[in-house]
Structure formats: structure tokens, C-alpha cells
Scaffold this active site. Structure first.
Site, PDB file in Angstrom:
ATOM      1  N   SER A  50       0.832  -1.205   0.000  1.00  0.00           N
ATOM      2  CA  SER A  50       0.000   0.000   0.000  1.00  0.00           C
ATOM      3  C   SER A  50       0.868   1.257   0.000  1.00  0.00           C
ATOM      4  O   SER A  50       2.057   1.214   0.343  1.00  0.00           O
ATOM      5  CB  SER A  50      -0.908   0.019   1.232  1.00  0.00           C
ATOM      6  OG  SER A  50      -0.121   0.265   2.386  1.00  0.00           O
ATOM      7  N   ASP A  84      -1.262  -0.740  -3.766  1.00  0.00           N
ATOM      8  CA  ASP A  84      -2.603  -0.608  -3.209  1.00  0.00           C
ATOM      9  C   ASP A  84      -2.860   0.795  -2.632  1.00  0.00           C
ATOM     10  O   ASP A  84      -1.970   1.415  -2.047  1.00  0.00           O
ATOM     11  CB  ASP A  84      -2.735  -1.654  -2.083  1.00  0.00           C
ATOM     12  CG  ASP A  84      -4.165  -1.904  -1.674  1.00  0.00           C
ATOM     13  OD1 ASP A  84      -5.068  -1.742  -2.513  1.00  0.00           O
ATOM     14  OD2 ASP A  84      -4.381  -2.284  -0.508  1.00  0.00           O
ATOM     15  N   HIS A  85      -4.086   1.265  -2.794  1.00  0.00           N
ATOM     16  CA  HIS A  85      -4.536   2.535  -2.200  1.00  0.00           C
ATOM     17  C   HIS A  85      -3.626   3.715  -2.540  1.00  0.00           C
ATOM     18  O   HIS A  85      -3.192   4.464  -1.647  1.00  0.00           O
ATOM     19  CB  HIS A  85      -4.675   2.404  -0.672  1.00  0.00           C
ATOM     20  CG  HIS A  85      -5.947   1.711  -0.262  1.00  0.00           C
ATOM     21  ND1 HIS A  85      -7.189   2.273  -0.428  1.00  0.00           N
ATOM     22  CD2 HIS A  85      -6.162   0.489   0.280  1.00  0.00           C
ATOM     23  CE1 HIS A  85      -8.116   1.431   0.002  1.00  0.00           C
ATOM     24  NE2 HIS A  85      -7.530   0.337   0.422  1.00  0.00           N
ATOM     25  N   ASP A 106      -6.917   5.320  -5.493  1.00  0.00           N
ATOM     26  CA  ASP A 106      -7.952   5.569  -4.487  1.00  0.00           C
ATOM     27  C   ASP A 106      -8.349   7.042  -4.439  1.00  0.00           C
ATOM     28  O   ASP A 106      -7.671   7.861  -3.832  1.00  0.00           O
ATOM     29  CB  ASP A 106      -7.430   5.112  -3.120  1.00  0.00           C
ATOM     30  CG  ASP A 106      -8.490   5.206  -2.035  1.00  0.00           C
ATOM     31  OD1 ASP A 106      -9.601   5.709  -2.327  1.00  0.00           O
ATOM     32  OD2 ASP A 106      -8.214   4.790  -0.913  1.00  0.00           O
ATOM     33  N   HIS A 183     -12.410  -1.034   6.704  1.00  0.00           N
ATOM     34  CA  HIS A 183     -10.977  -1.285   6.914  1.00  0.00           C
ATOM     35  C   HIS A 183     -10.635  -1.384   8.399  1.00  0.00           C
ATOM     36  O   HIS A 183     -11.270  -0.750   9.238  1.00  0.00           O
ATOM     37  CB  HIS A 183     -10.139  -0.144   6.318  1.00  0.00           C
ATOM     38  CG  HIS A 183     -10.063  -0.159   4.826  1.00  0.00           C
ATOM     39  ND1 HIS A 183     -10.765   0.691   4.029  1.00  0.00           N
ATOM     40  CD2 HIS A 183      -9.348  -0.934   3.986  1.00  0.00           C
ATOM     41  CE1 HIS A 183     -10.498   0.449   2.756  1.00  0.00           C
ATOM     42  NE2 HIS A 183      -9.635  -0.531   2.701  1.00  0.00           N
ATOM     43  N   HIS A 211     -12.744  -4.751  -0.125  1.00  0.00           N
ATOM     44  CA  HIS A 211     -11.717  -4.218   0.781  1.00  0.00           C
ATOM     45  C   HIS A 211     -12.167  -4.439   2.223  1.00  0.00           C
ATOM     46  O   HIS A 211     -13.336  -4.698   2.488  1.00  0.00           O
ATOM     47  CB  HIS A 211     -11.498  -2.723   0.526  1.00  0.00           C
ATOM     48  CG  HIS A 211     -10.648  -2.451  -0.680  1.00  0.00           C
ATOM     49  ND1 HIS A 211      -9.434  -1.831  -0.608  1.00  0.00           N
ATOM     50  CD2 HIS A 211     -10.841  -2.749  -1.984  1.00  0.00           C
ATOM     51  CE1 HIS A 211      -8.905  -1.736  -1.820  1.00  0.00           C
ATOM     52  NE2 HIS A 211      -9.749  -2.282  -2.678  1.00  0.00           N
ATOM     53  N   GLY A 212     -11.193  -4.320   3.141  1.00  0.00           N
ATOM     54  CA  GLY A 212     -11.534  -4.455   4.553  1.00  0.00           C
ATOM     55  C   GLY A 212     -12.032  -5.845   4.895  1.00  0.00           C
ATOM     56  O   GLY A 212     -12.894  -6.017   5.757  1.00  0.00           O
ATOM     57  N   ASN A 233      -9.329  -8.420  -0.428  1.00  0.00           N
ATOM     58  CA  ASN A 233      -8.168  -7.733   0.154  1.00  0.00           C
ATOM     59  C   ASN A 233      -8.114  -7.922   1.670  1.00  0.00           C
ATOM     60  O   ASN A 233      -9.085  -7.589   2.364  1.00  0.00           O
ATOM     61  CB  ASN A 233      -8.266  -6.227  -0.111  1.00  0.00           C
ATOM     62  CG  ASN A 233      -7.967  -5.854  -1.538  1.00  0.00           C
ATOM     63  OD1 ASN A 233      -7.913  -6.703  -2.417  1.00  0.00           O
ATOM     64  ND2 ASN A 233      -7.771  -4.575  -1.777  1.00  0.00           N
ATOM     65  N   THR A 236      -5.277  -6.322   7.867  1.00  0.00           N
ATOM     66  CA  THR A 236      -5.268  -6.247   9.330  1.00  0.00           C
ATOM     67  C   THR A 236      -5.172  -7.622   9.991  1.00  0.00           C
ATOM     68  O   THR A 236      -4.517  -7.766  11.031  1.00  0.00           O
ATOM     69  CB  THR A 236      -6.539  -5.512   9.799  1.00  0.00           C
ATOM     70  OG1 THR A 236      -6.544  -4.212   9.182  1.00  0.00           O
ATOM     71  CG2 THR A 236      -6.575  -5.332  11.297  1.00  0.00           C
TER      72      THR A 236
END
Ligand code: G3H
Ligand code: ZN
Length: 287
Positions: A50, A84-85, A106, A183, A211-212, A233, A236
Site C-alpha cells: 500500500s 494498493d490505495h 484511491d 478497513h 476491501h476491509g 483484500n 489487518t
């Protein structure tokens, strides 16, 4: 095997109506762990770096990307590398040279017309450089310490008709959709809006990205893949596993000084976490 292209892995997953897992990697240990987990599961995988991870490494995407490229080469399963992002044009423009085959640009936090304008420009540039481009419409909350969006807040859910226009106007290759995940969740109790996912799937002809996904329990992940999510994705969940293992290792040996001890523990925990998730995501959905 040589690095795979994200677009190919996502395309193959879509063809069998399944999904490919995309794990966020921050350190070399994450990379080693995710590749090992993918090999153990016999599943292709996407390594994602990211913009925040690039910032952690001094703003330079090259060193960690090179580690990912080199780690993917001896792998027995296809491994792709995704940036990413990304919010910075400067970073976008370094992607191809660093070995990335794809970028998530993003601009979801911007008003619709601005999101269209900057995403269209990013997609045009990316395609000129041979990159596959993912964008986001509606906003998956929880990024960068911001809390989850209220389900009724503007943008908290992707609107199918708007998404159809967005994809047509920008030419993106895949779309991240807001359907109830957030997220940075540390509990796995998110509930997804499967009716909305069905409407988005019917309205759009590009792969859909969740996402998240760390906060999404296995049964919801399976339903989401069955309902048309093609790229899942996860970040965490790996951080939780790594940090708990490092903390336990250090607590168990107050005299430890060699980083290899606790980093190996962290790496092993990431391998286990990714290996647990991969079969759920990669397995073809039950019809
Ligand atoms: O783009 C990255 C993912 O959306 C990761 O989200 O850290 O909540 O799993 P997560
Ligand atoms: Zn994300």
C-alpha cells in the site's frame, strides 16, 4: 515461476466464478509468509504493497517491491504484485518500473465528478504503461484511523447505477465496492449487503473487489465470492497475527535480543493466518 499479472489471476478467478486473495505486505517477513501460505494452499495469490507501506519505507516503493519480485520467482504457485490505495500520481508513475502489474487508485473520498476525473486520468496513464487499474466508488470506511462510516452516510454504499456510469466513464479494469465491510476491523463480525452485491454484479461487467476483508467472517466471505466478489483484500488480519506472536515471544523471553527470534514467530503466525484464509477465498463457491 515468473511473476504473474494481477489481471490474469483475477480473470482466471472470475472465469471459474471464484476469487483470488490479495494480502497486504509490509515487511520481508510478510512476503515470505504469504508466499509460503499460498504454496501450502496450492492457490495463486496477490502481494499488495500500500501507499502507507511505501511511506513506512521512506517513500520508496522499490526495495520492498524488489523483495516481493525475488520472493515470487521460486514460488510453485502464481504470485502477482499490486500497488494498493495509491493517491499520489508520483507513486502511480513508479509502479511499472518496480515490477507491479497493477495499481488500486484511491479517489473514493472525493466528490463523484472529481473521482471520475482523476480516476480516468490514472486509468489512461496506467493502461499506457501496461498496468491493470482498480478504483473505488462509494467509500469503504476505516482507512488511516478514521472510524467506520455509518451505513446511511453518503457514499457508505456503492450505488449500482452510478457505478455503471463510473466504470464506463473511467475505463477502470476492476471496481472496489462499498457493501458493508470496513478497513482495519479487529473483530470478524461485519455483515455484508448481499442484495446490493447482486445488483452491482448485474450492473457491472468488471471484476468486483472487497476491501476491509479482515473483519468479514468466513461464511460472509464465501457468500461474497459466490455473489461475484473476485478479489478479496486482507491486511489487518495479518497484522493482528504477527503482533500477537511477537508480543508473546518477547513476553516469554525477557532476555531475548536477536530479532530473528521474534520475527520468525511473527512470520510463522502470518503464514498460519494466510493459510487459514486462503482456502475460504480461493475455493470455488458452492453453486
Ligand atoms: O486494501 C487493503 C484492504 O482493504 C485491507 O483491509 O486491513 O481491513 O483487511 P483490512
Ligand atoms: Zn483497502
Amino acid at each position: 515461476m515468473p511473476l504473474a499479472a494481477t489481471g490474469d489471476l483475477v480473470g482466471r478467478a472470475a472465469a471459474r466464478r471464484g476469487a483470488v486473495a490479495a494480502f497486504n505486505v509490509i515487511t520481508l517477513e510478510h512476503i515470505e509468509a504469504v508466499v509460503a501460505a499460498a504454496e501450502a494452499a496450492g492457490a495463486p495469490v496477490i502481494l499488495q504493497i500500500s501507499e502507507n507501506a511505501v511511506r513506512y519505507h521512506g517513500g520508496r516503493p522499490g526495495p520492498l517491491a524488489a523483495a516481493a519480485v525475488r520472493s515470487a520467482e521460486p514460488s510453485t504457485v502464481p504470485v502477482a504484485l499490486h500497488l494498493d490505495h495509491v493517491t499520489s500520481d508520483g507513486l502511480l508513475r513508479q509502479a511499472a518500473d518496480c515490477g507491479f502489474s497493477s495499481v488500486m487508485f484511491d479517489a473514493a473520498h472525493l466528490p463523484y465528478e472529481e473521482n471520475v476525473a482523476v480516476t480516468r486520468a490514472a486509468a489512461a496513464w496506467a493502461h499506457g504503461a501496461g498496468l491493470w487499474l482498480e478504483a473505488e466508488l462509494g467509500e469503504v470506511g476505516g482507512k488511516d484511523g478514521r472510524g467506520p462510516l455509518d451505513a446511511h452516510a453518503p457514499g457508505a454504499r456503492t450505488r449500482p447505477e452510478e457505478a455503471r456510469h463510473f466504470v464506463a466513464e473511467t475505463g477502470v479494469d476492476a471496481l472496489a465496492v462499498a457493501i458493508g465491510s470496513t478497513h482495519a476491523m479487529t473483530s470478524r463480525d461485519a455483515r455484508l449487503d448481499h442484495a446490493l452485491l447482486a445488483d452491482l454484479r448485474a450492473a457491472l461487467d468488471v471484476p468486483l473487489v472487497l476491501h476491509g476483508s479482515s473483519g468479514v467472517p468466513d461464511d460472509e466471505l464465501r457468500r461474497a465470492v459466490g455473489g461475484g466478489i473476485t478479489k478479496v483484500n486482507i491486511g489487518t488480519a495479518l497484522s493482528i497475527a504477527m503482533t500477537a506472536a511477537v508480543r508473546a515471544h518477547l513476553a516469554g523471553d525477557e532476555r531475548a535480543v536477536d530479532p530473528r527470534g521474534y520475527l520468525a514467530a511473527g512470520r510463522g503466525a502470518v503464514t498460519e493466518a494466510a493459510a487459514r484464509l486462503l482456502p475460504t477465498i480461493a475455493a470455488a463457491p458452492v453453486a
